[in-house]
Design a protein around this motif. Structure first.
Motif, mmCIF file in Angstrom:
data_model
loop_
_atom_site.group_PDB
_atom_site.id
_atom_site.type_symbol
_atom_site.label_atom_id
_atom_site.label_comp_id
_atom_site.label_asym_id
_atom_site.label_seq_id
_atom_site.Cartn_x
_atom_site.Cartn_y
_atom_site.Cartn_z
ATOM 1 N N ASP A 1 13.225 123.985 89.710
ATOM 2 C CA ASP A 1 13.810 123.661 91.007
ATOM 3 C C ASP A 1 12.951 122.700 91.824
ATOM 4 O OD1 ASP A 1 15.772 125.475 90.247
ATOM 5 O OD2 ASP A 1 14.802 127.149 91.288
ATOM 6 N N LEU A 2 11.785 122.359 91.285
ATOM 7 C CA LEU A 2 10.875 121.374 91.894
ATOM 8 C C LEU A 2 10.434 121.767 93.305
ATOM 9 C CD1 LEU A 2 12.593 118.065 90.714
ATOM 10 C CD2 LEU A 2 10.843 119.426 89.563
ATOM 11 N N GLU A 3 10.257 123.071 93.513
ATOM 12 C CA GLU A 3 9.749 123.540 94.795
ATOM 13 C C GLU A 3 8.229 123.423 94.837
ATOM 14 O OE1 GLU A 3 11.352 127.070 96.612
ATOM 15 O OE2 GLU A 3 12.947 127.175 95.100
ATOM 16 N N ASP A 4 7.710 123.378 96.040
ATOM 17 C CA ASP A 4 6.269 123.315 96.260
ATOM 18 C C ASP A 4 5.650 124.676 95.911
ATOM 19 O OD1 ASP A 4 3.692 123.195 97.315
ATOM 20 O OD2 ASP A 4 4.302 122.049 99.067
ATOM 21 N N PRO A 5 4.673 124.724 94.999
ATOM 22 C CA PRO A 5 4.057 126.010 94.656
ATOM 23 C C PRO A 5 3.428 126.705 95.855
ATOM 24 C CG PRO A 5 2.911 124.180 93.579
ATOM 25 C CD PRO A 5 4.140 123.620 94.175
ATOM 26 N N THR A 6 3.010 125.930 96.857
ATOM 27 C CA THR A 6 2.469 126.525 98.079
ATOM 28 C C THR A 6 3.505 127.422 98.752
ATOM 29 O OG1 THR A 6 1.102 124.562 98.442
ATOM 30 C CG2 THR A 6 1.452 126.002 100.337
ATOM 31 N N GLU A 7 4.717 126.935 98.862
ATOM 32 C CA GLU A 7 5.783 127.691 99.524
ATOM 33 C C GLU A 7 6.286 128.833 98.659
ATOM 34 O OE1 GLU A 7 8.784 124.965 100.798
ATOM 35 O OE2 GLU A 7 7.475 124.004 102.262
ATOM 36 N N VAL A 8 6.359 128.601 97.353
ATOM 37 C CA VAL A 8 6.800 129.660 96.436
ATOM 38 C C VAL A 8 5.844 130.842 96.513
ATOM 39 C CG1 VAL A 8 7.229 130.249 94.024
ATOM 40 C CG2 VAL A 8 7.965 128.026 94.904
ATOM 41 N N ALA A 9 4.552 130.550 96.501
ATOM 42 C CA ALA A 9 3.542 131.611 96.584
ATOM 43 C C ALA A 9 3.621 132.332 97.930
ATOM 44 C CB ALA A 9 2.151 131.019 96.384
ATOM 45 N N ALA A 10 3.824 131.583 99.020
ATOM 46 C CA ALA A 10 3.920 132.196 100.341
ATOM 47 C C ALA A 10 5.099 133.160 100.424
ATOM 48 C CB ALA A 10 4.046 131.105 101.411
ATOM 49 N N ARG A 11 6.231 132.775 99.833
ATOM 50 C CA ARG A 11 7.408 133.663 99.817
ATOM 51 C C ARG A 11 7.107 134.957 99.069
ATOM 52 N NH1 ARG A 11 10.826 129.149 98.584
ATOM 53 N NH2 ARG A 11 11.035 129.910 96.454
ATOM 54 N N PHE A 12 6.452 134.807 97.910
ATOM 55 C CA PHE A 12 6.125 135.989 97.104
ATOM 56 C C PHE A 12 5.239 136.952 97.897
ATOM 57 C CE2 PHE A 12 2.951 138.072 94.411
ATOM 58 C CZ PHE A 12 3.752 138.803 93.549
ATOM 59 N N LEU A 13 4.199 136.426 98.537
ATOM 60 C CA LEU A 13 3.281 137.274 99.293
ATOM 61 C C LEU A 13 3.986 137.951 100.459
ATOM 62 C CD1 LEU A 13 0.164 134.910 99.291
ATOM 63 C CD2 LEU A 13 0.409 137.053 98.027
ATOM 64 N N ALA A 14 4.849 137.197 101.150
ATOM 65 C CA ALA A 14 5.580 137.783 102.272
ATOM 66 C C ALA A 14 6.537 138.877 101.806
ATOM 67 C CB ALA A 14 6.342 136.690 103.009
ATOM 68 N N ARG A 15 7.218 138.614 100.691
ATOM 69 C CA ARG A 15 8.189 139.569 100.164
ATOM 70 C C ARG A 15 7.524 140.901 99.799
ATOM 71 N NH1 ARG A 15 9.829 136.707 96.049
ATOM 72 N NH2 ARG A 15 11.273 135.532 97.359
ATOM 73 N N HIS A 16 6.277 140.818 99.317
ATOM 74 C CA HIS A 16 5.570 142.028 98.884
ATOM 75 C C HIS A 16 4.562 142.516 99.927
ATOM 76 C CE1 HIS A 16 7.160 142.066 94.753
ATOM 77 N NE2 HIS A 16 7.147 140.746 94.839
ATOM 78 N N SER A 17 4.605 141.924 101.123
ATOM 79 C CA SER A 17 3.695 142.332 102.210
ATOM 80 C C SER A 17 2.245 142.312 101.769
ATOM 81 C CB SER A 17 4.072 143.723 102.733
ATOM 82 O OG SER A 17 5.404 143.747 103.209
ATOM 83 N N LEU A 18 1.854 141.221 101.126
ATOM 84 C CA LEU A 18 0.498 141.046 100.616
ATOM 85 C C LEU A 18 -0.230 140.019 101.453
ATOM 86 C CD1 LEU A 18 1.379 140.960 96.830
ATOM 87 C CD2 LEU A 18 0.096 142.770 97.997
ATOM 88 N N PRO A 19 -1.586 140.111 101.548
ATOM 89 C CA PRO A 19 -2.415 141.161 100.935
ATOM 90 C C PRO A 19 -2.390 142.438 101.752
ATOM 91 C CG PRO A 19 -3.809 139.667 102.130
ATOM 92 C CD PRO A 19 -2.395 139.122 102.257
#
Length: 308
Positions: A290-308
Motif C-alpha cells: 500500500d506504499l504507506e510510510d512505515p513511521t505511520e504504520v508503526a505509530a498506528r500499531f503502538l496506539a492500537r495496542h496502547s504501547l509502550p
C-alpha cells in the motif's frame, strides 16, 4: 555502510496518527522523535533498519516505543541485510535494530531450529562476549518461502521444496542478492538439505516487490519471498518446506549492551509480545503493497495496542 533505499510515501498523511517529526539528513533518512519533559540524562539511541519493509516497520515500532518511554531516538532506514547492519552495530555506528532470531543465529555460525525458545537460547549463547544483546522473541514468524505459480506447480507436479530437485536445472529462480550465500536460501545448509541446482539464478530486490512481479510475468519460475512480509501474488503456491530447513525466525530487538538497560528491554519485550504473525503481516503489507510510510504504520500499531 550501504546507502539507504528510498521508500515511496503516500501523498496524504493522517496527522492524527503521526507520532514523530521527520527530518531529512543528507545520505540517510533520519527521524527524530522529541520527548516532552525528558529526564536530564536522556538515553540517545541510533536505530537502524534492514532493507525490506517488514524489518523497516519493526525498527520503527521498537524505536518509537523507546522514544515514548523517554529516549531520544534517531532512525537510519534501509541500511542493508544482517551482514551489513550487525557489524555496523558492533562497530558503534548504530545502537539497535530489528532482526530475526533464526537469521541472526545463522549469521553468527549457530544452527537454529523450528523451536523458538531453543533458537533464542542458542542466540543468547552466541552473543555472549560480543557486546550485543537481544530482547525476547516476538510470536510472529517470517521465513524464506519458495513460491511458484499454480501453472508451474501443475506442469512439474510440485508441492514441496524437495520436488524442485528433479526439475531445478530447467528453472530460473529469483530472490534477494544475498540468497546464494545465505544458508537458509540457496547457501550451504540449503544445499545439504535439498541440493537445488537451478539453471539460472536471478538477483532481484530484497523487498520482494520486483521478485513477485517477475514471478507473475514468468521471468522467473521460482521466487524466494518472505512468508510473513512479502507481497505474495494471488496465483502463487508456497512449496512445503518438507525437510524443515527454515527455522523459528521470530523478530527480536538487537541492541548494544551499553543501551540494553532493564528499562529498554522491558519496553522492547512488551512490544514483542504484541507482534503476532497477523499483525506483523498487516504492517509489512501496508508498507510494501500500500506504499504507506512505515513511521505511520508503526505509530498506528503502538496506539492500537496502547504501547509502550
Amino acid at each position: 555502510m550501504l546507502p539507504p533505499n528510498r521508500l515511496r510515501h503516500p501523498t496524504r498523511r493522517s496527522a492524527s496518527i503521526a507520532r514523530a517529526v521527520v527530518t531529512l539528513v543528507v545520505g540517510t533518512l533520519a527521524l527524530v522523535v522529541p520527548v516532552a519533559s525528558a529526564p536530564a540524562q536522556t538515553l540517545s539511541v541510533q536505530m537502524a533498519s534492514k532493507n525490506f519493509p517488514g524489518a523497516q516497520v519493526l525498527s520503527q515500532v521498537y524505536g518509537q516505543a523507546l522514544a515514548s518511554g523517554g529516549a531520544h531516538v534517531t532512525f537510519s532506514d534501509a541500511i542493508g541485510p544482517t551482514e551489513v547492519v550487525f557489524p555496523a552495530l558492533q562497530g558503534g555506528t548504530f545502537d539497535a535494530y530489528a532482526d530475526y532470531q533464526g537469521t541472526l543465529l545463522t549469521y553468527l555460525g549457530g544452527t537454529p531450529t523450528a523451536n523458538s525458545a531453543k533458537t533464542h537460547a542458542a542466540l543468547l549463547d552466541k552473543l555472549h562476549g560480543t557486546g550485543i544483546a537481544v530482547g525476547d522473541a516476538a510470536p510472529a514468524v517470517d521465513v524464506n518461502g519458495f513460491y511458484v505459480t499454480r501453472r508451474t506447480a501443475r506442469r512439474y507436479d510440485l508441492s514441496s521444496v524437495s520436488d524442485l530437485r528433479r526439475v531445478a536445472r530447467k528453472l530460473t529462480i529469483g530472490g534477494p542478492p544475498e540468497c546464494t550465500s545465505r544458508p537458509l536460501c540457496l547457501g550451504d545448509a540449503s544445499q545439504r538439505t535439498y541440493g537445488l541446482k537451478f539453471g539460472n539464478v536471478v538477483a532481484i530486490d530484497p523487498n520482494g516487490t520486483a521478485t513477485q512481479q517477475a514471478l507473475r510475468r514468468g521471468d522467473v519460475d521460482v521466487a524466494v519471498l518472505f512468508t510473513g512480509s512479502s507481497v505474495i501474488p494471488a496465483d502463487a503456491v508456497l512449496l512445503r518446506d518438507d525437510k524443515g530447513l527454515q527455522p523459528a525466525d521470530n523478530p527480536v530487538l538487537v541492541v548494544r549492551e551499553s543501551m540494553a538497560t532493564p528499562g529498554t528491554l522491558a519496553v522492547a519485550n512488551k512490544v514483542s509480545d504484541a507482534i503476532t504473525t497477523s499483525s506483523y503481516n498487516a504492517m509489512s503489507l501496508a508498507v510494501s503493497r500500500d506504499l504507506e510510510d512505515p513511521t505511520e504504520v508503526a505509530a498506528r500499531f503502538l496506539a492500537r495496542h496502547s504501547l509502550p
